[in-house]
Design a protein around this motif. Structure first.
Motif, PDB file in Angstrom:
ATOM      1  N   ASP A  72      -9.409   4.265  -1.783  1.00 36.55           N
ATOM      2  CA  ASP A  72      -8.354   3.262  -1.608  1.00 36.55           C
ATOM      3  C   ASP A  72      -7.240   3.755  -0.693  1.00 36.55           C
ATOM      4  O   ASP A  72      -6.632   2.963   0.029  1.00 36.55           O
ATOM      5  CB  ASP A  72      -7.757   2.878  -2.967  1.00 36.55           C
ATOM      6  CG  ASP A  72      -8.697   2.006  -3.779  1.00 36.55           C
ATOM      7  OD1 ASP A  72      -9.617   1.407  -3.191  1.00 36.55           O
ATOM      8  OD2 ASP A  72      -8.513   1.932  -5.008  1.00 36.55           O
ATOM      9  N   GLN A  73      -6.965   5.061  -0.730  1.00 32.78           N
ATOM     10  CA  GLN A  73      -5.767   5.583  -0.077  1.00 32.78           C
ATOM     11  C   GLN A  73      -6.026   6.382   1.198  1.00 32.78           C
ATOM     12  O   GLN A  73      -5.082   6.661   1.934  1.00 32.78           O
ATOM     13  CB  GLN A  73      -5.002   6.489  -1.062  1.00 32.78           C
ATOM     14  CG  GLN A  73      -4.572   5.803  -2.349  1.00 32.78           C
ATOM     15  CD  GLN A  73      -3.545   4.714  -2.100  1.00 32.78           C
ATOM     16  OE1 GLN A  73      -2.784   4.775  -1.148  1.00 32.78           O
ATOM     17  NE2 GLN A  73      -3.537   3.709  -2.968  1.00 32.78           N
ATOM     18  N   SER A 105      -1.197  13.895  -3.629  1.00 36.17           N
ATOM     19  CA  SER A 105      -0.416  12.666  -3.827  1.00 36.17           C
ATOM     20  C   SER A 105       1.015  12.833  -3.327  1.00 36.17           C
ATOM     21  O   SER A 105       1.564  11.951  -2.659  1.00 36.17           O
ATOM     22  CB  SER A 105      -0.404  12.284  -5.316  1.00 36.17           C
ATOM     23  OG  SER A 105      -1.688  11.976  -5.767  1.00 36.17           O
ATOM     24  N   GLY A 139       0.814  -1.215   0.000  1.00 36.54           N
ATOM     25  CA  GLY A 139       0.000   0.000   0.000  1.00 36.54           C
ATOM     26  C   GLY A 139       0.842   1.256   0.000  1.00 36.54           C
ATOM     27  O   GLY A 139       0.550   2.219  -0.711  1.00 36.54           O
ATOM     28  N   GLN A 167       2.368   1.867  -3.334  1.00 41.14           N
ATOM     29  CA  GLN A 167       1.377   2.381  -4.281  1.00 41.14           C
ATOM     30  C   GLN A 167       1.196   3.889  -4.113  1.00 41.14           C
ATOM     31  O   GLN A 167       1.060   4.627  -5.091  1.00 41.14           O
ATOM     32  CB  GLN A 167       0.029   1.673  -4.070  1.00 41.14           C
ATOM     33  CG  GLN A 167      -1.024   2.073  -5.103  1.00 41.14           C
ATOM     34  CD  GLN A 167      -2.340   1.331  -4.899  1.00 41.14           C
ATOM     35  OE1 GLN A 167      -2.464   0.488  -4.010  1.00 41.14           O
ATOM     36  NE2 GLN A 167      -3.321   1.643  -5.711  1.00 41.14           N
ATOM     37  N   VAL A 168       1.196   4.357  -2.879  1.00 36.83           N
ATOM     38  CA  VAL A 168       1.126   5.806  -2.618  1.00 36.83           C
ATOM     39  C   VAL A 168       2.317   6.510  -3.259  1.00 36.83           C
ATOM     40  O   VAL A 168       2.180   7.559  -3.900  1.00 36.83           O
ATOM     41  CB  VAL A 168       1.085   6.077  -1.100  1.00 36.83           C
ATOM     42  CG1 VAL A 168       1.267   7.562  -0.807  1.00 36.83           C
ATOM     43  CG2 VAL A 168      -0.226   5.581  -0.511  1.00 36.83           C
ATOM     44  N   GLN A 214       2.013   6.650  -7.105  1.00 39.87           N
ATOM     45  CA  GLN A 214       1.082   7.685  -7.569  1.00 39.87           C
ATOM     46  C   GLN A 214       1.751   9.048  -7.569  1.00 39.87           C
ATOM     47  O   GLN A 214       1.542   9.853  -8.485  1.00 39.87           O
ATOM     48  CB  GLN A 214      -0.166   7.695  -6.687  1.00 39.87           C
ATOM     49  CG  GLN A 214      -1.094   6.513  -6.915  1.00 39.87           C
ATOM     50  CD  GLN A 214      -2.341   6.577  -6.049  1.00 39.87           C
ATOM     51  OE1 GLN A 214      -2.431   7.401  -5.136  1.00 39.87           O
ATOM     52  NE2 GLN A 214      -3.294   5.704  -6.319  1.00 39.87           N
ATOM     53  N   GLU A 219      -4.637   4.939   4.247  1.00 38.70           N
ATOM     54  CA  GLU A 219      -3.285   4.408   4.100  1.00 38.70           C
ATOM     55  C   GLU A 219      -2.319   4.921   5.164  1.00 38.70           C
ATOM     56  O   GLU A 219      -1.497   4.145   5.673  1.00 38.70           O
ATOM     57  CB  GLU A 219      -2.756   4.713   2.705  1.00 38.70           C
ATOM     58  CG  GLU A 219      -1.711   3.733   2.201  1.00 38.70           C
ATOM     59  CD  GLU A 219      -2.237   2.308   2.165  1.00 38.70           C
ATOM     60  OE1 GLU A 219      -1.505   1.416   2.643  1.00 38.70           O
ATOM     61  OE2 GLU A 219      -3.358   2.077   1.681  1.00 38.70           O
ATOM     62  N   GLN A 277       1.102  13.255   0.526  1.00 42.45           N
ATOM     63  CA  GLN A 277       0.874  11.999   1.237  1.00 42.45           C
ATOM     64  C   GLN A 277       2.115  11.116   1.225  1.00 42.45           C
ATOM     65  O   GLN A 277       2.456  10.486   2.237  1.00 42.45           O
ATOM     66  CB  GLN A 277      -0.309  11.256   0.606  1.00 42.45           C
ATOM     67  CG  GLN A 277      -0.789  10.070   1.430  1.00 42.45           C
ATOM     68  CD  GLN A 277      -2.062   9.469   0.873  1.00 42.45           C
ATOM     69  OE1 GLN A 277      -2.424   9.686  -0.272  1.00 42.45           O
ATOM     70  NE2 GLN A 277      -2.774   8.705   1.690  1.00 42.45           N
ATOM     71  N   TRP A 321      -9.115   7.982  -3.801  1.00 42.21           N
ATOM     72  CA  TRP A 321      -9.238   8.479  -2.424  1.00 42.21           C
ATOM     73  C   TRP A 321      -9.750   7.387  -1.493  1.00 42.21           C
ATOM     74  O   TRP A 321      -9.210   7.197  -0.394  1.00 42.21           O
ATOM     75  CB  TRP A 321     -10.175   9.686  -2.410  1.00 42.21           C
ATOM     76  CG  TRP A 321     -10.470  10.222  -1.046  1.00 42.21           C
ATOM     77  CD1 TRP A 321      -9.598  10.871  -0.213  1.00 42.21           C
ATOM     78  CD2 TRP A 321     -11.724  10.164  -0.355  1.00 42.21           C
ATOM     79  NE1 TRP A 321     -10.236  11.226   0.958  1.00 42.21           N
ATOM     80  CE2 TRP A 321     -11.544  10.797   0.895  1.00 42.21           C
ATOM     81  CE3 TRP A 321     -12.972   9.646  -0.680  1.00 42.21           C
ATOM     82  CZ2 TRP A 321     -12.577  10.926   1.818  1.00 42.21           C
ATOM     83  CZ3 TRP A 321     -14.006   9.775   0.238  1.00 42.21           C
ATOM     84  CH2 TRP A 321     -13.806  10.407   1.475  1.00 42.21           C
TER      85      TRP A 321
END
Length: 658
Positions: free
Chosen positions: A568-569, A352, A40, A43-44, A47, A572, A355, A566
């Motif tokens: 999904d994350q 993005s 996870g 993935q952040v 992005q 996170e 984060q 959003w």
């Protein structure tokens, strides 16, 4: 020659993005090495990296024919080649909208979309994905003749009957005639790829020639220009503001500035014509012209500058600093730099990127706390010397405490998974107001209304009803978003992670709503243009309606994609914090178990804890090094000094977080 302002800042911006991308790439590898269960988090990071890869700084040039747009582009790109790159001659050198960029290859090319594609309702964006519809020419940019021959194709025209021109949406009043035929552009759109440093570093230039070109391609006004970070409206210093200039300004640029928030500047090109009269004070004449244009266009005076692209190009070719200063080209470049800095600030504040960097800092802080706790435990055990019953009991307590913390993390992860499922179940109701079915229903109702009554008044009512339906759908979406944001607040309030403010994790549709309202106002202004007011139902009016519907659909798709990302994350930061804490505790438990077993069999042996501390210390050191690479937010460029023919630079604005 001190003329490197734009080049330096474009290069600096590119270097900043590359450095940040390298930092994020290194953090992704750090996660793989030190935190295996970090899919996870990676993935952040990915992005954020994709945001940097996709980012470009686009400058759009808008103006009637013979305003010097091609020469302005030549002056901007003249550093590398030392000569005029794009063909420039009196008259119409660019007949169709042209996009100049670098596709990353060393090969230069021109891709041309035939004008016949105007006979369809297919958008330019759709044609970009159909390469076989384009005519492609490659050339060697170092070969002047080959370059000229390839790029002159953009100016090609063809003779057609007035009726055929009208079917394509052209206004005959803006076309050259020859007997019973009129001349129209041979191409609908041109894509020019050049291996130029400025372009390779992310600069993209869009040339939109003439009122007829803008009026005939609604997508340019409703989609392409709003996507540019800077729009330069070119005027001629020897002609002032003509009727067609004013028509273009009011129809296409005022709605862009007032309703879409686009940065628009006015350039009085060809100021060298003011030098020809020795009896006139050229500085005073230019100040007067700038003041008149500022009042007429309702633009701040600092956003109106005078330049001579022709003389700037000559000055750079001959390395003449005096002539370059007289051309005032530096004032134009300083305005572009201001727009670039504002854009860079928006990218730096993007959700993005924010984060990913926050995740990196939180991981560092958590590792530091675990390292301090482990060091304190090791020091305490060392001070008590050899094995004794008290130390064995203390090891048991340490083991039990770590085990309870590990269990708590496990329970918190289960709670977060339950919360994530709860959020995922919100998706259907959250996106129902902007579903493709809802939009298609609006489109069908609009087409039905137009079929029943096709007239300027009917078109206006259909557009207003369509956009009114869009506004109603967004109001319903906003209510759903507010409910989901409250759910996110409740989840974060239950968390022990206190350094993250839940409001910063909220989803906000204000930007989308403002863009759609701006689109409505732009469309309302555009449908009042002579091309649409005087036209019966033809390809242009149909393409206008289709373009409006496509643009709304594109924004809906962006909203849906943003909501999905959003959902999904949004949790996170909590998940990664707890997962990494659990990961560290798990390793700590293993080392305490090893120490406990060795203490019972081989006397005190603290090497297990020491090895864990060394490992954590090494991981922390490499992560600290990564965080040190983060550059501070960019600072605004100082305004241009008030001097000969100078124009002040707009102060840097504080952009909203995307």
């Amino acid at each position: 020659m001190e003329d490197a302002t734009l080049r330096q800042h474009i290069a600096d911006y590119d270097q900043w993005k590359r450095g940040l991308d390298g930092q994020l790439d290194a953090f992704s590898h750090w996660l793989e090495d030190h935190f295996p269960n970090s899919a996870g988090a990676r993935q952040v990071v990915q992005q954020a990296r994709q945001l940097l890869v996709d980012d470009q700084f686009t400058v759009a040039l808008v103006g009637e024919f013979s305003r010097g747009k091609t020469e302005l582009i030549n002056a901007m790109l003249s550093h590398t080649y030392g000569k005029r790159l794009l063909p420039s001659r009196p008259g119409r050198t660019t007949m169709c909208p042209t996009e100049i960029f670098c596709d990353g290859s060393e090969q230069a090319s021109v891709r041309l979309l035939p004008i016949e594609t105007l006979a369809t309702n297919t958008s330019l964006e759709s044609f970009r994905r159909i390469p076989q519809k384009w005519v492609n020419h490659t050339f060697d940019p170092e070969d002047a003749e080959a370059t000229r021959e390839a790029l002159m194709k953009v100016a090609a025209t063809k003779a057609v009957t007035p009726e055929e021109a009208a079917r394509y949406g052209f206004d005959r009043r803006h076309l050259d005639g020859n007997g019973n035929l009129v001349q129209i552009p041979a191409w609908r759109y041109a894509l020019i790829s050049l291996p130029h440093p400025l372009l390779a570093q992310g600069l993209r230039i869009i040339d939109t020639p003439g009122l007829n070109a803008l009026g005939n391609e609604p997508e340019l006004t409703l989609s392409t220009l709003p996507g540019a970070q800077a729009v330069a409206f070119l005027l001629s210093a020897d002609a002032g503001v003509s009727g067609t200039d004013l028509n273009m300004w009011e129809t296409h640029l005022v709605p862009l500035r007032d309703h879409r928030g686009t940065a628009v500047m006015a350039l009085l090109n060809k100021i060298d014509v003011l030098w020809d009269d020795p009896d006139e004070d050229t500085d005073q004449m230019l100040r007067k012209m700038r003041d008149e244009v500022s009042k007429l266009l309702d633009l701040p005076l600092e956003n109106v500058v005078g330049v001579s692209a022709k003389k700037a190009l000559l000055a750079r070719a001959e390395r003449d600093p005096v002539l370059l200063k007289q051309s005032c080209f530096g004032d134009f470049e300083k305005l572009l730099v201001q727009r670039l800095m504002e854009h860079r600030q928006k990218v730096a504040n993007h959700r993005s990127l924010h984060q990913a960097l926050t995740l990196m800092a939180d991981t560092r802080d958590l590792l530091k706390r675990r390292l301090n706790s482990g060091s304190a435990t090791l020091d305490h055990l060392k001070r008590h010397g050899a094995t004794n019953p008290d130390q064995l009991e203390e090891l048991k307590q340490l083991h039990q405490t770590a085990k309870e913390q590990h269990k708590y993390c496990h329970q918190e992860l289960l709670t977060l998974k339950s919360s994530q499922r709860m959020l995922s179940r919100q998706r259907a109701s959250l996106l129902a107001p902007v579903s493709s079915q809802q939009l298609q229903q609006l489109i069908d109702e609009t087409r039905k209304a137009l079929n029943e009554r096709w007239s300027p008044l009917g078109l206006a009512r259909a557009i207003d009803n369509f956009m009114g339906g869009v506004e109603h759908q967004l109001s319903n979406l906003e209510r759903e978003v507010d409910q989901t944001n409250r759910l996110v607040d409740a989840i974060y309030d239950r968390s022990t992670l206190n350094n993250i403010i839940s409001a910063e994790q909220h989803f906000d549709i204000a930007g989308f709503r403002a863009a759609l309202r701006g689109l409505h106002r732009q469309a309302a202004q555009l449908r009042r243009s002579p091309q649409l007011l005087l036209a019966r139902r033809n390809r242009l009016t149909e393409r206008f309606v289709a373009t409006l519907a496509n643009e709304v659909g594109r924004m809906y798709s962006q909203m849906i994609s943003s909501v999905d990302g959003w959902l999904d994350q949004v949790l996170e930061p909590l998940k990664q914090h707890v997962q990494y804490q659990k990961h560290l505790l798990n390793r700590h438990l293993i080392k305490l178990t090893e120490l406990k077993q060795k203490t019972q069999t081989k006397r005190t042996d603290l090497r297990a804890l020491e090895e864990e501390l060394v490992r954590n210390h090494s991981a922390l050191g490499s992560l600290e090094d990564l965080l040190k690479q983060t550059q501070p937010s960019p600072q605004p460029v100082a305004p241009a000094p008030v001097a000969t023919m100078a124009s002040n630079v707009t102060p840097l604005k504080s952009p909203a977080i995307s």
